[in-house]
Design a protein around this motif. Structure first.
Motif, PDB file in Angstrom:
ATOM      1  N   THR A  28       0.808  -1.229   0.000  1.00  0.00           N
ATOM      2  CA  THR A  28       0.000   0.000   0.000  1.00  0.00           C
ATOM      3  C   THR A  28       0.840   1.277   0.000  1.00  0.00           C
ATOM      4  O   THR A  28       0.338   2.340  -0.355  1.00  0.00           O
ATOM      5  CB  THR A  28      -0.917   0.046   1.233  1.00  0.00           C
ATOM      6  OG1 THR A  28      -0.122   0.100   2.425  1.00  0.00           O
ATOM      7  CG2 THR A  28      -1.812  -1.191   1.285  1.00  0.00           C
ATOM      8  N   LYS A  53      -7.325   5.334  -1.128  1.00  0.00           N
ATOM      9  CA  LYS A  53      -7.324   4.617  -2.407  1.00  0.00           C
ATOM     10  C   LYS A  53      -6.317   3.470  -2.392  1.00  0.00           C
ATOM     11  O   LYS A  53      -6.591   2.381  -2.889  1.00  0.00           O
ATOM     12  CB  LYS A  53      -6.979   5.593  -3.526  1.00  0.00           C
ATOM     13  CG  LYS A  53      -7.145   5.038  -4.923  1.00  0.00           C
ATOM     14  CD  LYS A  53      -8.602   4.843  -5.276  1.00  0.00           C
ATOM     15  CE  LYS A  53      -8.768   4.433  -6.739  1.00  0.00           C
ATOM     16  NZ  LYS A  53     -10.171   4.114  -7.064  1.00  0.00           N
ATOM     17  N   GLU A  62      -7.663   0.527  -0.554  1.00  0.00           N
ATOM     18  CA  GLU A  62      -8.739  -0.107  -1.311  1.00  0.00           C
ATOM     19  C   GLU A  62      -8.196  -0.995  -2.416  1.00  0.00           C
ATOM     20  O   GLU A  62      -8.834  -1.985  -2.803  1.00  0.00           O
ATOM     21  CB  GLU A  62      -9.628   0.983  -1.895  1.00  0.00           C
ATOM     22  CG  GLU A  62     -10.923   0.488  -2.493  1.00  0.00           C
ATOM     23  CD  GLU A  62     -11.803   1.627  -2.962  1.00  0.00           C
ATOM     24  OE1 GLU A  62     -12.789   1.352  -3.656  1.00  0.00           O
ATOM     25  OE2 GLU A  62     -11.502   2.780  -2.628  1.00  0.00           O
ATOM     26  N   GLU A  63      -6.994  -0.668  -2.924  1.00  0.00           N
ATOM     27  CA  GLU A  63      -6.423  -1.402  -4.061  1.00  0.00           C
ATOM     28  C   GLU A  63      -5.305  -2.360  -3.646  1.00  0.00           C
ATOM     29  O   GLU A  63      -4.546  -2.838  -4.484  1.00  0.00           O
ATOM     30  CB  GLU A  63      -5.879  -0.405  -5.084  1.00  0.00           C
ATOM     31  CG  GLU A  63      -6.974   0.474  -5.694  1.00  0.00           C
ATOM     32  CD  GLU A  63      -6.411   1.539  -6.606  1.00  0.00           C
ATOM     33  OE1 GLU A  63      -5.152   1.696  -6.616  1.00  0.00           O
ATOM     34  OE2 GLU A  63      -7.190   2.213  -7.290  1.00  0.00           O
ATOM     35  N   THR A  95      -3.172  -5.604  -2.630  1.00  0.00           N
ATOM     36  CA  THR A  95      -3.164  -6.994  -3.100  1.00  0.00           C
ATOM     37  C   THR A  95      -2.271  -7.817  -2.170  1.00  0.00           C
ATOM     38  O   THR A  95      -1.446  -7.257  -1.444  1.00  0.00           O
ATOM     39  CB  THR A  95      -2.620  -7.089  -4.536  1.00  0.00           C
ATOM     40  OG1 THR A  95      -1.302  -6.504  -4.576  1.00  0.00           O
ATOM     41  CG2 THR A  95      -3.534  -6.362  -5.515  1.00  0.00           C
TER      42      THR A  95
END
Length: 635
Positions: free
Chosen positions: A367, A463, A466-467, A469
């Motif tokens: 992140t 953001k 939220e993204e 992985t």
């Protein structure tokens, strides 16, 4: 050549030191090839760590008296004892999983950072391994100074204001610690005429020289261990260095300071006077409570974990101080139980804190965020990291049946025994320290709720969150395997504790504590079977589910999953509890303690210390000192 490296502890240690040095240099040489360089450094570190683990097991298993053994190939004489074996074991298990993490981390960073980080981490581990088995004060000080300089350059790699400040704090603290240790061993050399530990161990020191040396050694090793108020370098350093390097600081570098206090206070100087033990106990509970209190106020996840390292340093020192007090009061069972608890918690802390730092590194890598206020909802996106960190957080809070509970329960038992001592001051301190430890545990539980709730649950608050992985496999595996070890060393503590009891007995020159040999985390007053606790904790939640499944019939249809809501309103990210809001009541309640830092370190003094010229001067001095020490070490 292979005959030189037979499966003997001395040969394995020599092999490990050579592998760390060779693989660190080779990783730097091939730094342009990201994957190859990462594999060379990471796998080299794993092989070296595995060799030290085998050697440490053999040293602990053999037990017996202290032995001086020359390492093959290398011009270094090591001191083997069960205490050194436990330290080697705690250090090398941490290094093994940090090296596994580094395989992926090094491949994903820049060429310059890859070569420097790989080499410096390997030099750090080689120096600390040599320090752990040093048989005289000169070798110990040279290797500790070399390790501290490696830590400094790991901190200042990212050339920003925060890292430069952190590096300067660490550099000044490390040099002050070394000066204190030089003075301590100078006092001992003046009386004994030698710096060999075996000579010091058999020298009768006058009371004044003995106490002066202990106070200087406590200050010197305390600066390395981060005892409050000697902790200024710890939070910033752990936040600025790479995550696996921060794990090495917490679980390896700072442990050398703790074992140094054990070595001076219980081994080299003979039986300690009572006031030594009482001083260590008071410093310990101060470090544990203040560390836990300041951890709750942090939003940077790695600074929070660093403050919790201070808390656990205090918990370990409660065991060390209890052992010193037990020896002074001629209470061998108290001394053995307290030292057993301290050594076992020293090992356990390395497992759960390394898992936490590596998990925080995974979050940061995926992140780019260390501030918990900007995270949230990570559990759905990084499930294995979330599970590993939850287990490690629960262990940090000493929840059964995990390993943190097993060692802290022993510590509680030692404090209860201190409460039953005949001396009034011991009967007064025992309950107070037990209450202080309980308050520290409550703060740790709040930290579990804060870190996991704010970071992993709720809705994402940025953001990047939220993204997110999942992290690369090697990184995820490192934290998951450590979390599994936290479970294993908790559930199987009944079979593991006798080995630590034998180590404690060897340090104290006393019989092995009989209460530690009955298959339970046990003292003369109470017993807790860790396997039984684990079975009950698994069975209790399952029992209502089984009853409901059998008896519900067709009356209760399966629930439907829908959108989250709160009090009739649709849920939004604004409703999620923030890190600031979670700790606001404590900020008000303990306001004077939080403001104490501003009085102890006023802004004017801090700005004076962190002037640009001083940082630049220290950086040049660190380069020169590192070069000189490397020449000395290899010569």
């Amino acid at each position: 050549m292979m005959a030189l490296f037979a499966l003997e502890p001395a040969s394995l240690l020599a092999l490990a030191l050579l592998i760390w040095l060779v693989s660190g240099v080779a990783g730097g040489v091939f730094s342009a090839a990201a994957r190859l360089s990462g594999l060379i450094s990471g796998l080299g570190g794993m092989v070296a760590s595995a060799a030290v683990i085998v050697a440490a097991f053999e040293i602990v298993h053999r037990g017996g008296a202290v032995q001086a053994v020359a390492l093959p190939v290398l011009p270094f004489t090591a001191e083997f004892s069960p205490l050194n074996g436990v330290l080697l074991l705690a250090m090398s298990v941490t290094a093994l999983f940090c090296s596994l993490y580094a395989c992926a981390w090094l491949a994903g960073t820049t060429s310059r950072k890859r070569s420097r980080t790989g080499l410096l981490c390997h030099l750090l581990m080689a120096a600390l391994t040599a320090a752990a088995v040093a048989n005289n004060a000169i070798e110990l000080l040279v290797m500790m100074e070399l390790a501290a300089l490696c830590a400094y350059f790991l901190i200042v790699q990212t050339d920003d204001v925060k890292s430069r400040r952190a590096g300067l704090n660490q550099f000044l603290s490390g040099r002050l610690g070394t000066v204190c240790l030089i003075l301590a061993f100078t006092v001992l050399h003046h009386v004994s005429g030698s710096l060999d530990f075996d000579v010091l161990r058999h020298t009768a020191f006058p009371a004044g020289a003995k106490s002066l040396a202990f106070l200087l050694a406590l200050a010197g090793f305390g600066l390395y261990a981060g005892i409050i108020p000697l902790h200024a370098w710890v939070p910033q350093s752990h936040s600025s260095a790479p995550a696996h390097a921060a794990a090495l600081f917490s679980s390896v570098l700072m442990k050398i300071g703790i074992i140094g206090i054990v070595k001076v206070g219980l081994d080299l100087l003979g039986a300690p006077p009572l006031w030594w033990g009482l001083m260590v106990l008071l410093l310990a509970i101060l470090t544990a409570f203040i560390g836990g209190l300041y951890a709750l106020m942090e939003h940077d996840i790695r600074r929070l974990l660093a403050y919790h390292t201070l808390e656990n340093v205090g918990i370990i020192l409660l065991g060390v101080g209890g052992a010193m007090t037990g020896v002074a009061l001629n209470l061998p069972e108290l001394a053995a139980l307290a030292l057993l608890a301290g050594l076992f918690h020293l090992f356990n802390h390395g497992l759960f804190k390394t898992a936490l730092f590596l998990g925080a590194g995974e979050i940061e890598m995926q992140t780019g965020i260390k501030d918990m206020e900007k995270l949230g909802g990570i559990a759905r996106l990084m499930p294995w990291t979330a599970v590993a960190m939850l287990v490690a957080l629960m262990s940090m809070a000493a929840l059964p049946p995990l390993n943190g509970f097993a060692s802290e329960w022993l510590l509680y038992q030692s404090l209860f025994q201190l409460s039953a001592a005949p001396l009034f001051i011991a009967r007064l301190l025992g309950p107070l320290l037990a209450v202080g430890l309980a308050l520290t545990g409550a703060l740790a539980l709040m930290c579990v709720a804060k870190v996991f709730g704010v970071t992993f649950l709720g809705a994402p608050r940025s953001k990047a969150a939220e993204e997110a992985t999942p992290a690369p496999l090697a990184m995820t595996l490192s934290s998951v395997l450590l979390a599994m070890l936290c479970i294993v060393f908790g559930v199987a503590s009944s079979w593991i504790i006798p080995h630590f009891a034998a180590v404690a007995a060897s340090v104290l020159n006393a019989p092995v504590l009989q209460a530690a040999q009955h298959g339970a985390v046990f003292s003369a007053t109470s017993a807790v079977s860790a396997p039984m606790v684990a079975l009950l904790l698994l069975g209790m939640p399952l029992l209502p589910w089984i009853i409901a499944a059998v008896l519900r019939g067709a009356r209760l249809p399966n629930r439907l999953r829908g959108e989250a809501w709160a009090c009739g309103y649709g849920h939004s990210a604004d409703m999620v509890v923030t890190a600031t809001g979670f700790t606001q009541p404590l900020r008000v309640m303990f306001g004077p303690l939080y403001r104490l830092r501003q009085h102890v370190m006023p802004a004017k003094l801090v700005s004076t210390l962190h002037q640009g010229w001083l940082g630049a001067f220290c950086r040049r001095l660190a380069f020169i000192e590192l070069a000189v020490l490397l020449v000395v070490a290899f010569a």
